[in-house]
Design an enzyme around this catalytic site. Structure first.
Site, PDB file in Angstrom:
ATOM      1  N   CYS A  34       0.835  -1.198   0.000  1.00 19.06           N
ATOM      2  CA  CYS A  34       0.000   0.000   0.000  1.00 19.06           C
ATOM      3  C   CYS A  34       0.871   1.250   0.000  1.00 19.06           C
ATOM      4  O   CYS A  34       2.101   1.176   0.113  1.00 19.06           O
ATOM      5  CB  CYS A  34      -0.933   0.026   1.209  1.00 19.06           C
ATOM      6  SG  CYS A  34      -0.059   0.236   2.766  1.00 19.06           S
ATOM      7  N   CYS A  37       3.122   1.742   2.941  1.00 22.00           N
ATOM      8  CA  CYS A  37       4.375   0.985   2.859  1.00 22.00           C
ATOM      9  C   CYS A  37       5.459   1.855   2.214  1.00 22.00           C
ATOM     10  O   CYS A  37       6.587   1.936   2.713  1.00 22.00           O
ATOM     11  CB  CYS A  37       4.191  -0.281   2.035  1.00 22.00           C
ATOM     12  SG  CYS A  37       2.938  -1.424   2.640  1.00 22.00           S
ATOM     13  N   ASP A 444      11.849  28.863 -30.558  1.00 23.00           N
ATOM     14  CA  ASP A 444      13.047  29.342 -31.223  1.00 23.00           C
ATOM     15  C   ASP A 444      12.837  29.157 -32.725  1.00 23.00           C
ATOM     16  O   ASP A 444      12.156  28.226 -33.146  1.00 23.00           O
ATOM     17  CB  ASP A 444      14.253  28.537 -30.747  1.00 23.00           C
ATOM     18  CG  ASP A 444      15.501  28.873 -31.542  1.00 23.00           C
ATOM     19  OD1 ASP A 444      15.887  30.049 -31.547  1.00 23.00           O
ATOM     20  OD2 ASP A 444      16.063  27.948 -32.158  1.00 23.00           O
ATOM     21  N   ASP A 645      16.281  24.008 -29.645  1.00 20.09           N
ATOM     22  CA  ASP A 645      17.101  22.864 -30.050  1.00 20.09           C
ATOM     23  C   ASP A 645      18.592  23.117 -29.944  1.00 20.09           C
ATOM     24  O   ASP A 645      19.394  22.215 -30.157  1.00 20.09           O
ATOM     25  CB  ASP A 645      16.791  22.485 -31.505  1.00 20.09           C
ATOM     26  CG  ASP A 645      17.437  23.441 -32.499  1.00 20.09           C
ATOM     27  OD1 ASP A 645      17.397  24.662 -32.250  1.00 20.09           O
ATOM     28  OD2 ASP A 645      17.985  22.969 -33.501  1.00 20.09           O
ATOM     29  N   ASP A 649      19.719  28.093 -26.735  1.00 23.61           N
ATOM     30  CA  ASP A 649      18.379  28.036 -26.128  1.00 23.61           C
ATOM     31  C   ASP A 649      18.423  27.507 -24.695  1.00 23.61           C
ATOM     32  O   ASP A 649      17.407  27.542 -23.998  1.00 23.61           O
ATOM     33  CB  ASP A 649      17.455  27.125 -26.952  1.00 23.61           C
ATOM     34  CG  ASP A 649      17.305  27.589 -28.391  1.00 23.61           C
ATOM     35  OD1 ASP A 649      17.249  28.805 -28.606  1.00 23.61           O
ATOM     36  OD2 ASP A 649      17.249  26.729 -29.286  1.00 23.61           O
TER      37      ASP A 649
END
Length: 757
Positions: A34, A37, A444, A645, A649
């Site tokens: 559970c 736990c 971008d 990318d 950036d």
């Protein structure tokens, strides 16, 4: 898949916390039943010297821990966990070995569930319909119930005792107390019924409640484990993308090896229709490869000597040999699997609140159970002893916090897996949860909206050109000697057509203007309009108009001329990606406000923005300017996602609320980003946001029903309806309801697999 280690020795992630270096590792956890736990394991480990952080994912059965190897070892971490009745696997295990262990545990649970059900059925029939028909009935039920309690239900009592030794409580405590009390009370009344008879009370027994409760709870756990197994199906699909065996050439001998036996530099033989086993470079032959599992692109990609092949992709037609460059846990596929595993094991911010609730939930339930018993005895007296006992047992059974613990992690596991199947790699649950709040997306330009690779888009020759082919060869030969990026684009344009260069008499680069060359005594120029005007070269009107139109479309115009007049104009630009406009439209339809940022000039930015229908754009920005713009939008109350990318950036990605990297970008951008798109396709951004919204909606639904279930059912189990309606919830029904609540939460999370994003 090769060996997927519990701790990847070559990929240990080091995190600095208070000037110390901590090793971050993930271990499979065994024995949890559970959410309490999971909370117990976390709290025990967090108090251990040398442990900086510990998070347990109940649904994923994993422990993510940051620890100082100088102060504590994995073996000592394991000892700490074992003290409270659980276990972690610190040995190196393949995914197949882990799955085998899970299958064995599930088979054992299934066996106990079936036997418990078979024994509980006659106990239920005797107890409900023939409880006073046979003098030996109570003894028969005792004999049948004992193995259900002491063998099938042994795990609950062992777990409860180990928790109690550390003054903790969890689901095992609730089940052990409820069934244990009912069983001891029933045995007492079976062995010594005169005690209650002499006081004018019936010596009731509750063997049927004990047997049925344990049978129902075991059935619920079995169904829950089966369902949770399906929630991690994405990992299994990814694992299945790599073959088990491979053909390797060593010397002049071809041998068949297990994929984990391949060494760097080995020459791997790949036949048509086979999956690529390792990352490597084509050494001989050519073929077409289906890379859709990485890029999402349906068309096969041609591969020639020198090109890279990735593990998990499919060789289509040709036979090739490749030199292994990355194997085992170093391949792109292994990296993807590791990201998905870590994300599925991570916790969403909302889970922190749930963990706190789960941590105090069981003690609160124990208090409510005691109050229930006291209230019945105070207001009803001994005449209501039976009802008091039944209500107390029902409260203990029905209040199991399993559904609460499963609500968030099961949805996260399915959501992350669904993203992986669609080429959306989610680094952590926090990114997945935050993305649903995004209302502004910054894109971008270069490499995100555009391809990031300048190329020739238009060629306009002067009318009635003679010897055009010879002039093209000459122009190609001139550009082949230039180092300018635009010259490289023109060179690639003709090279792909098979053009061959010819020797020039002379060549000269004119900085800021272009180039000049002589061939067979004739002078030729290639460059901008300024160069031609400086040299007194005539510009035909139709070429000049064509150049003006190309420049308005944000393309760079390059003239080619002899000593007298311009012969042609070439347009070079960074083309917009085919799906960019569609992706931006999809984001706008999803209610997102789009901004475009670029370091390029304003004219180019305006033309690109116009073509993809972006109303807001900023040009001529430095990397710090992009990050500042993110902060500006955040200051206006917007939740910002940054999509980029490149290295330039990275700062803006780190500043944004949600960072998204294009999969074909730089490693730096992908390292910073919380979400990576394996396809450089902006339609994936809208899909990522929709996936986040669907996942968070599922989490909210799960949490609502988990809380609603306990808020409604606990008072009913305590007997609040009895004074008004005479209704009293049977412990057997409570056990069934508890099991059903957990299964329903997992089933609701699995609906995400069919969600249209």
């Amino acid at each position: 898949m090769g060996r997927i280690f519990v701790i990847d020795k070559t990929m240990k992630e080091m995190a600095t916390v208070k000037d110390k270096k901590f090793t971050k590792a993930t271990f499979p956890v065994e024995g949890m039943t559970c959410a309490s736990c999971a909370n117990s394991i976390q709290s025990m480990l967090r108090t251990r010297e040398g442990v900086a952080e510990a998070d347990v994912n109940f649904a994923g059965k994993t422990l993510q821990v940051a620890y100082d190897e100088r102060e504590v070892s994995p073996a000592q971490l394991r000892e700490t966990v074992q003290e409270i009745g659980f276990d972690i696997l610190i040995e190196e295990k393949t995914q197949e070995e882990l799955e085998e262990r899970q299958a064995q545990a599930l088979a054992k649970l299934k066996r106990k569930t079936i036997i418990a059900g078979v024994l509980a059925l006659p106990v239920f029939v005797l107890g409900m319909f023939f409880h006073s028909a046979f003098a030996w009935g109570n003894w028969a039920m005792l004999i049948l119930t004992a193995p259900v309690l002491l063998w099938a239900g042994q795990r609950f009592f062992v777990g409860a005792w180990l928790q109690a030794k550390h003054f903790r409580a969890n689901m095992d405590t609730l089940v052990a107390l409820s069934t244990g009390i009912a069983f001891v009370f029933s045995v007492f009344n079976t062995v010594y019924p005169e005690f209650f008879i002499s006081r004018g009370l019936m010596p009731h027994v509750y063997y049927e409640a004990v047997a049925v409760i344990i049978a129902f709870i075991l059935l619920g756990k079995y169904l829950e484990e089966n369902a949770k197994d399906r929630s991690s199906s994405a990992i299994k699909k990814l694992m299945g993308l790599q073959p088990k065996t491979v053909r390797v050439l060593r010397g002049n001998t071809e041998m068949k090896l297990k994929v984990e036996e391949v060494q760097l530099g080995d020459r791997v033989v790949l036949l048509p229709g086979e999956r690529v086993p390792v990352d490597g470079e084509v050494a001989a032959g050519s073929t077409y490869v289906d890379e859709s599992m990485l890029s999402g692109e349906p068309l096969p990609v041609q591969k020639n000597p020198g090109d890279t092949l990735y593990a998990g992709t499919i060789n289509q037609k040709g036979s090739v040999q490749l030199v292994a460059q990355k194997t085992g846990g170093e391949t792109m596929l292994a990296h993807i699997i590791r990201l998905v595993q870590e994300a599925q094991g991570s916790k969403a911010p909302v889970q922190k609140l749930v963990d706190k609730i789960a941590g105090i939930f069981v003690p609160v339930v124990l208090v409510i159970a005691l109050l229930t018993l006291a209230a019945w005895l105070v207001f009803g007296g001994e005449a209501y002893l039976t009802e008091a006992l039944l209500s107390t047992i029902s409260v203990l059974v029905i209040a199991c916090p399993c559904a609460l613990g499963l609500a968030t992690p099961t949805a996260i596991m399915v959501g992350v897996g669904r993203g992986a199947e669609n080429g959306i790699l989610i680094k952590d649950a926090e990114s997945l949860e935050h993305a649903h709040k995004v209302n502004a997306v910054i894109l971008d330009k270069t490499g995100t909206i555009t391809l990031g690779k300048p190329s020739v888009t238009d060629v306009v020759w002067a009318q009635d050109m003679a010897a055009k082919e010879q002039l093209e060869t000459l122009f190609f030969s001139m550009e082949a000697q230039s180092e300018h990026p635009i010259a490289q684009a023109i060179y690639n344009f003709y090279k792909e057509k098979g053009q061959q260069a010819t020797p020039l008499d002379s060549f000269n680069s004119l900085t800021g203007l272009g180039i000049e060359a002589t061939y067979n005594g004739e002078r030729y120029l290639a460059g901008n309009e300024k160069l031609l005007r400086q040299q007194g070269v005539a510009l035909p009107e139709h070429l000049l108009q064509a150049a003006r139109q190309l420049q308005e479309d944000a393309k760079t115009a390059i003239f080619f001329a002899d000593g007298a007049q311009a012969l042609a104009v070439f347009a070079v630009s960074d083309p917009i990606k085919p799906a960019a406009a569609e992706g931006i439209k999809a984001m706008q339809e999803a209610g997102l406000e789009i901004y475009m940022l670029t370091g390029d000039n304003r004219q180019t930015a305006e033309a690109v923005a116009r073509q993809v229908a972006v109303a807001h754009y900023q040009a001529e920005l430095l990397p710090t300017d992009k990050a500042d713009f993110v902060k500006k939008l955040q200051a206006e109350g917007k939740v910002v996602a940054m999509v980029g990318d490149g290295i330039n950036d990275a700062q803006a990605l780190a500043t944004a609320d949600v960072s998204i990297a294009m999969g074909q970008g730089t490693d730096v951008a992908m390292e910073v980003a919380g979400i990576t798109l394996m396809r450089s396709d902006l339609t994936q951004v809208a899909k990522a946001v929709k996936l986040s919204r669907a996942t968070v909606q599922t989490i909210h639904q799960n949490l609502f029903w988990a809380f609603f279930y306990n808020v409604i059912c606990i008072p009913v189990a305590a007997g609040v309806l009895f004074p008004f309606t005479g209704f009293l919830l049977s412990p057997m029904v409570a056990g069934a309801a508890m099991a059903l609540s957990s299964v329903s939460v997992v089933a609701n999370s699995l609906r995400l697999r069919a969600k249209n994003i």
